[in-house]
Design an enzyme around this catalytic site. Structure first.
Site, mmCIF file in Angstrom:
data_model
loop_
_atom_site.group_PDB
_atom_site.id
_atom_site.type_symbol
_atom_site.label_atom_id
_atom_site.label_comp_id
_atom_site.label_asym_id
_atom_site.label_seq_id
_atom_site.Cartn_x
_atom_site.Cartn_y
_atom_site.Cartn_z
ATOM 1 N N GLU A 1 -2.720 -8.885 -4.469
ATOM 2 C CA GLU A 1 -4.082 -9.440 -4.503
ATOM 3 C C GLU A 1 -4.073 -10.909 -4.920
ATOM 4 O O GLU A 1 -4.833 -11.708 -4.400
ATOM 5 C CB GLU A 1 -4.988 -8.625 -5.444
ATOM 6 C CG GLU A 1 -5.346 -7.248 -4.919
ATOM 7 C CD GLU A 1 -6.093 -7.256 -3.592
ATOM 8 O OE1 GLU A 1 -6.632 -8.303 -3.188
ATOM 9 O OE2 GLU A 1 -6.106 -6.205 -2.929
ATOM 10 N N GLY B 1 1.235 -22.327 -2.428
ATOM 11 C CA GLY B 1 0.164 -23.209 -2.879
ATOM 12 C C GLY B 1 -0.622 -22.618 -4.054
ATOM 13 O O GLY B 1 -0.335 -21.530 -4.522
ATOM 14 N N TYR C 1 -12.762 -10.054 -8.804
ATOM 15 C CA TYR C 1 -12.280 -9.431 -7.573
ATOM 16 C C TYR C 1 -10.987 -8.625 -7.831
ATOM 17 O O TYR C 1 -10.881 -7.458 -7.481
ATOM 18 C CB TYR C 1 -12.025 -10.495 -6.493
ATOM 19 C CG TYR C 1 -11.437 -9.902 -5.245
ATOM 20 C CD1 TYR C 1 -12.249 -9.310 -4.294
ATOM 21 C CD2 TYR C 1 -10.055 -9.875 -5.048
ATOM 22 C CE1 TYR C 1 -11.712 -8.705 -3.170
ATOM 23 C CE2 TYR C 1 -9.510 -9.272 -3.927
ATOM 24 C CZ TYR C 1 -10.343 -8.696 -2.989
ATOM 25 O OH TYR C 1 -9.801 -8.092 -1.886
ATOM 26 N N CYS D 1 -16.545 -1.170 15.883
ATOM 27 C CA CYS D 1 -16.995 -1.072 14.487
ATOM 28 C C CYS D 1 -17.676 0.272 14.231
ATOM 29 O O CYS D 1 -18.477 0.738 15.048
ATOM 30 C CB CYS D 1 -17.961 -2.219 14.207
ATOM 31 S SG CYS D 1 -18.637 -2.169 12.546
ATOM 32 N N ASP E 1 -15.411 -9.924 -1.878
ATOM 33 C CA ASP E 1 -14.892 -11.233 -1.462
ATOM 34 C C ASP E 1 -15.591 -11.615 -0.156
ATOM 35 O O ASP E 1 -16.527 -10.931 0.268
ATOM 36 C CB ASP E 1 -13.361 -11.211 -1.305
ATOM 37 C CG ASP E 1 -12.919 -10.380 -0.112
ATOM 38 O OD1 ASP E 1 -13.750 -9.643 0.458
ATOM 39 O OD2 ASP E 1 -11.738 -10.475 0.260
ATOM 40 N N ARG F 1 0.815 -1.215 0.000
ATOM 41 C CA ARG F 1 0.000 0.000 0.000
ATOM 42 C C ARG F 1 0.850 1.267 0.000
ATOM 43 O O ARG F 1 0.333 2.356 0.221
ATOM 44 C CB ARG F 1 -0.915 0.011 1.234
ATOM 45 C CG ARG F 1 -2.067 -0.961 1.115
ATOM 46 C CD ARG F 1 -3.004 -0.805 2.308
ATOM 47 N NE ARG F 1 -4.134 -1.708 2.201
ATOM 48 C CZ ARG F 1 -4.967 -1.945 3.212
ATOM 49 N NH1 ARG F 1 -4.798 -1.344 4.368
ATOM 50 N NH2 ARG F 1 -5.977 -2.782 3.046
HETATM 51 S S1 SF4 Z 1 -21.430 -4.200 14.205
HETATM 52 FE FE1 SF4 Z 1 -20.401 -6.132 14.469
HETATM 53 S S2 SF4 Z 1 -21.429 -7.578 13.134
HETATM 54 FE FE2 SF4 Z 1 -22.064 -5.537 12.519
HETATM 55 S S3 SF4 Z 1 -20.693 -5.038 10.859
HETATM 56 FE FE3 SF4 Z 1 -19.786 -4.235 12.721
HETATM 57 S S4 SF4 Z 1 -18.411 -5.848 13.474
HETATM 58 FE FE4 SF4 Z 1 -19.773 -6.739 11.943
#
Ligand code: SF4
Length: 342
Positions: free
Chosen positions: A34, A78, A117, A200, A135, A22
Site C-alpha cells: 500500500e 520517488g 487510507y 461494470c 482513495d 494478495r
Molecule cells: S457504470 Fe461506468 S461509470 Fe458507472 S461505475 Fe461502472 S464503469 Fe463507472
C-alpha cells in the site's frame, strides 16, 4: 447484504487481479504494497515489491537495517519520505508492539507514515474491520455511481463516501469490498479515458452512465501552477571518483545523495557558493539542460562538467561509478546527470 455489494463481490471473484501482495493476509506485505502503491502504478510496483521483500522479508529485518539501505532499495520509486517512514514505522512496531502489527485502525494511525487510507486497508484486509479505504479510485466509482459533483478534497464528501461503502460491508468481508473497489476503479471505471461500463457490475444502477456523463464525474480538482526553480548542477570528479553531496535530513528528497548543485542561473554565483561549501572549481563545460517535475514545483537544471582543484572531503562524498549504482541512493531528478557520466 446490500444488492450492489453482492454484484461487486461476484464481479471480483471472476475478475480480481492476481497480485503478489494478495497471496495471504500478512499485514507486513499489505503495508509495504500500500505504501509503494501511493503515487506509483501497480505494474511498476511489482518488481520493487519482490526486490524489497527478498531483502527485508519481515518487519524485524526492516527495523534492523540502516535507513540508507532502505532508501537504496526504494531508489526509483520517488517520494522518499515514504521509505524513511517505513523504516521508522518498522522500528516502532518492533519496539512498541513486540514486532506484531496492531489490528485496530486507531492504533495503526499512531504509527509513522500510516494515514487514513493505509490504516483502513490494513485493518479491513488483514483483520476484517469495517473500514473503507477511500482513495481516488474508490471515490471515482462512488461519484459516478451516484452522480456526485464534488471532489475528494471535500472532507464531508469523503465521509459520505465512506459511510456509503461501509453499508456494503455489512455481512460481507470488508477487505474484499475494498480490494474489489480498488480493482474496479483501476480496471473498469477508468481514471483517464472512457470507462468500460458494459463490463461494470453497476451498469444498470450507475447514475452517470444512465445520462452518458461518466467523464463529468467526479469534479476535476483545480490545477495549481507549478513553480519553476532554476538550478546549476555540477558533474565533478576528484581522484577518479564522482563528487556527491547528501541532502538535508528533512524536506524535499531528504537524506538522498545528489550531484552538487546551487539554486539560480548564474554560473559564477554557483561556483562561488560551492567554494564556500568547500569545492574550488577550475574549469567548467556546459553539458545540457534537464527538467524534473515534482508535484508542487519543477527544477530547471543546467548541467556543467567541472574540474576540481581543491575539495574539503568531509563535506562531500566521493563515489566510484559502481558505488553510484549500488551504494548511494540518487533520486531520479538527477537521471540526466547519471546518464551523462555513464
Ligand atoms: S457504470 Fe461506468 S461509470 Fe458507472 S461505475 Fe461502472 S464503469 Fe463507472
Amino acid at each position: 447484504m446490500e444488492p450492489l455489494s453482492s454484484n461487486l463481490i461476484q464481479w471480483y471473484s471472476a475478475n480480481s487481479r492476481d497480485l503478489p501482495w494478495r497471496i495471504n493476509k500478512d499485514p507486513y506485505r499489505v503495508w509495504i504494497s500500500e505504501i509503494m502503491l501511493q503515487q506509483t502504478r501497480v505494474e511498476a510496483v511489482k518488481g520493487y515489491f519482490a526486490r524489497f521483500l527478498s531483502r527485508f522479508p519481515d518487519v524485524a529485518s526492516l527495523a534492523m537495517s540502516s535507513e540508507d539501505e532502505v532508501i537504496k532499495y526504494w531508489e526509483g520509486l520517488g517520494y522518499y519520505s515514504r521509505a524513511r517512514n517505513l523504516h521508522k514505522c518498522a522500528k516502532a512496531i518492533v519496539s512498541e508492539y513486540g514486532g506484531v502489527f496492531p489490528a485496530s485502525k486507531e492504533e495503526l494511525l499512531k504509527l509513522p507514515g500510516i494515514g487514513e487510507y493505509t490504516a483502513s486497508a490494513i485493518a479491513s484486509i488483514c483483520y476484517g474491520d469495517k473500514q473503507v479505504a477511500v482513495d481516488g479510485n474508490l471515490y471515482r466509482v462512488f461519484a459516478r455511481l451516484n452522480a456526485r459533483e464534488k471532489t475528494l478534497l471535500d472532507t464531508k464528501e469523503r465521509e459520505t463516501c465512506m459511510r456509503y461503502f461501509q453499508n456494503w460491508m455489512e455481512n460481507a468481508d470488508p477487505g474484499i469490498i475494498n480490494q474489489a473497489l480498488m480493482d474496479l476503479g483501476e480496471l473498469v471505471c477508468l481514471p483517464g479515458g472512457v470507462p468500460h461500463c458494459l463490463q461494470c457490475p453497476f451498469v444498470n444502477e450507475c447514475k452517470a452512465h444512465k445520462v452518458g456523463k461518466e467523464l463529468f464525474y467526479p469534479a476535476k480538482k483545480p490545477k495549481k501552477e507549478k513553480k519553476s526553480e532554476p538550478l546549476i548542477v555540477f558533474l565533478m570528479q576528484f581522484d577518479g571518483k564522482y563528487v556527491l553531496s547528501k541532502r538535508p535530513d528533512s524536506g524535499l528528497l531528504a537524506s538522498l545523495y545528489e550531484f552538487p548543485n546551487v539554486e539560480g542561473t548564474s554560473l559564477e554565483g554557483a561556483k562561488k557558493a560551492l567554494e564556500e561549501r568547500g569545492i574550488k572549481i577550475k574549469q567548467t563545460k556546459f553539458v545540457g539542460n534537464a527538467i524534473h517535475i515534482f508535484t508542487h514545483k519543477k527544477w530547471d537544471m543546467a548541467y556543467y562538467r567541472a574540474q576540481v582543484s581543491e575539495i574539503d572531503s568531509d563535506s562531500f562524498v566521493l563515489a566510484s561509478k559502481e558505488e553510484l549504482r549500488s551504494k548511494y541512493a540518487i533520486p531520479s531528478a538527477f537521471a540526466f546527470g547519471l546518464k551523462a557520466i555513464s
